[in-house]
Scaffold this active site. Structure first.
Site, PDB file in Angstrom:
ATOM      1  N   CYS A 140       0.868  -1.188   0.000  1.00  0.00           N
ATOM      2  CA  CYS A 140       0.000   0.000   0.000  1.00  0.00           C
ATOM      3  C   CYS A 140       0.892   1.220   0.000  1.00  0.00           C
ATOM      4  O   CYS A 140       1.632   1.459  -0.940  1.00  0.00           O
ATOM      5  CB  CYS A 140      -0.984  -0.025   1.155  1.00  0.00           C
ATOM      6  SG  CYS A 140      -0.255  -0.134   2.784  1.00  0.00           S
ATOM      7  N   ARG A 162      -2.280  -0.833   5.453  1.00  0.00           N
ATOM      8  CA  ARG A 162      -3.502  -1.333   4.809  1.00  0.00           C
ATOM      9  C   ARG A 162      -3.249  -2.701   4.179  1.00  0.00           C
ATOM     10  O   ARG A 162      -4.107  -3.562   4.142  1.00  0.00           O
ATOM     11  CB  ARG A 162      -3.980  -0.341   3.735  1.00  0.00           C
ATOM     12  CG  ARG A 162      -4.685   0.866   4.272  1.00  0.00           C
ATOM     13  CD  ARG A 162      -4.989   1.858   3.168  1.00  0.00           C
ATOM     14  NE  ARG A 162      -3.790   2.539   2.681  1.00  0.00           N
ATOM     15  CZ  ARG A 162      -3.778   3.414   1.683  1.00  0.00           C
ATOM     16  NH1 ARG A 162      -4.896   3.691   1.035  1.00  0.00           N
ATOM     17  NH2 ARG A 162      -2.665   4.004   1.314  1.00  0.00           N
TER      18      ARG A 162
END
Lengths: 301, 142
Positions: A247, A252
């Site tokens: 990410c 994430r």
């Protein structure tokens, strides 16, 4: 001593149901010998506003990073941290947090770098617990320090560095950022201007699957069938694939890493935590702009 | 209404505490962020979003006839850190003459001693709020 697994029917379809617990199971098992509950949030004060009884706070930014090395804690620091949190090496650790367990997944991934055997996520995290009207407290538990052993961090199995990504071309990559970050319209998340990169775009051949697609409205993970539709049908992963997710700084993508590894059961999944802040600013590494995945690059050296 | 604490007093209040207790003080501020008056609560479109913050936070600056500044914030309970930052700024700045707001050191949030407890990244949100307060004040004085 670890505590028994959550036998809930809703978890059994996943490849590793033992990596999740339901809110109901946790409510019934709070206070069990060998169970430590940790809260890991994006917001550093959220725990203080009220948390699951007995839960201890762990902060991803101030506690899991080595701020001089752009790296995670080493074995000695991790041992000191977990000792202070009251965790024993053979304890069952249940981690939960805000935002669909985004930061809880990140903490779990760091625990796995140190090979802590039994770490589980609370399915639905903090939001589901609260939505169900379950008990919260502001009482901070008194922690009995433990003697957590010093174990070496293992960076090869579940973590990828930039050079690993270079060697990985030809195998699937999953970009879990927003569509605007993937195409290169934005070099940072709308709310995180300091974590930008010099160029916008994505790593060649990476498929775009924003991380939150794996979560339901109630913050639990989607059903196995839905996850298969997203990652196998749409993104094109095949059973047995060696996958790297990334990410912006690797948090994430920890969520997606968890989904691929524990829910869909991919054996080889790595999180590239250098992610776009590194790749997008590196010299002599190829990127692709726009919505197409792009071709496997021909590397000059 | 108590009179707003001066910035040096706020800085002293935070720095007099051990680092981990500074979060508890920030939580107190967070709990005490004044709610929006109905004229703004009913018109969220009037408020400016602080894009730099990780949570949805909105603010509005009013200048009264005597050129004193009144600040209004809205941030959800799931974002207590952001609410805490807003509340500290409210405490420090609400009711001051506009010129004083413009003269405030844009980096005073760094002096609060919260960076180690909160992380430098999260402190950006507070500086961004302050910058937007100053900008709105400047625009509304003009």
């Amino acid at each position: 001593m670890p505590v028994p697994f959550d036998p809930s029917e809703s978890l059994r379809e996943y490849a590793h149901p033992e990596a999740l617990v339901t809110t109901e199971w946790l409510a019934n098992n709070l206070g069990s010998q060998g169970l430590v509950v940790l809260e890991s949030d994006e917001d550093v004060l959220l725990y203080q506003t009220g948390h699951i009884p007995t839960a201890v706070k762990i902060d991803w930014f101030t506690e899991l990073n080595d701020d001089t090395l752009r790296d995670y804690l080493d074995g000695a620091d991790f041992a000191a941290l977990l000792s202070a949190k009251g965790v024993k090496r053979d304890d069952t650790v249940v981690i939960y947090g805000d935002k669909s367990n985004w930061w809880a997944s990140y903490a779990l991934w760091v625990f796995k770098l140190f090979g802590h055997e039994d770490v589980r996520l609370l399915n639905g995290g903090r939001d589901k617990w609260i939505a169900e009207g379950r008990e919260l407290t502001r009482e901070v538990p008194v922690v009995e320090p433990t003697e957590y052993p010093i174990v070496e961090r293992h960076d090869t199995q579940i973590r990828a560095f930039r050079d690993d990504v270079m060697k990985h071309f030809g195998n699937p990559l999953i970009d879990v950022r927003s569509p605007q970050e993937y195409t290169g319209e934005r070099t940072h998340m709308p709310d995180y201007p300091e974590e930008g990169a010099l160029r916008g775009g994505h790593i060649p051949t990476a498929a775009s699957v924003p991380w939150a697609r794996a979560a339901n409205e109630d913050k639990t993970f989607k059903s196995l069938a839905d996850l298969q539709q997203i990652y196998l049908e749409e993104a094109g992963l095949k059973p047995g694939d060696d996958v790297i997710a990334y990410c912006r700084i690797g948090e994430r993508s920890s969520h997606t890493w968890f989904v691929l590894k524990y829910l869909l059961g991919f054996y080889s999944v790595r999180n590239y935590d250098g992610s776009w802040t590194e790749w997008g600013s590196s010299v002599a590494v190829p990127i692709v702009k726009g919505p197409e995945r792009g071709e496997v690059p021909v590397l000059k050296r | 209404m108590t009179s707003p604490q001066s910035i040096p007093a706020l800085i002293a209040d935070f720095n007099d505490l051990p680092i981990k207790d500074r979060l508890d003080l920030l939580l107190e501020f967070s709990d005490n962020l004044p709610p929006l008056p109905p004229r703004y609560a009913d018109h969220p479109d009037l408020l400016e979003r602080v894009e730099e913050c990780q949570a949805p936070v909105f603010l509005f600056v009013e200048i009264d006839e005597s050129k004193h500044v009144h600040l209004f914030f809205s941030a959800p309970p799931e974002a207590p850190t952001t609410r805490g930052f807003a509340s500290v700024l409210h405490e420090a700045l609400d009711g001051l003459p506009a010129q004083k707001i413009l003269d405030v050191d844009p980096n005073f949030p760094d002096e609060l001693g919260l960076t180690a407890a909160v992380s430098p990244l999260r402190m950006n949100g507070m500086r961004a709020m302050l910058a937007r307060i100053k900008r709105q004040t400047r625009e509304k004085l003009a």
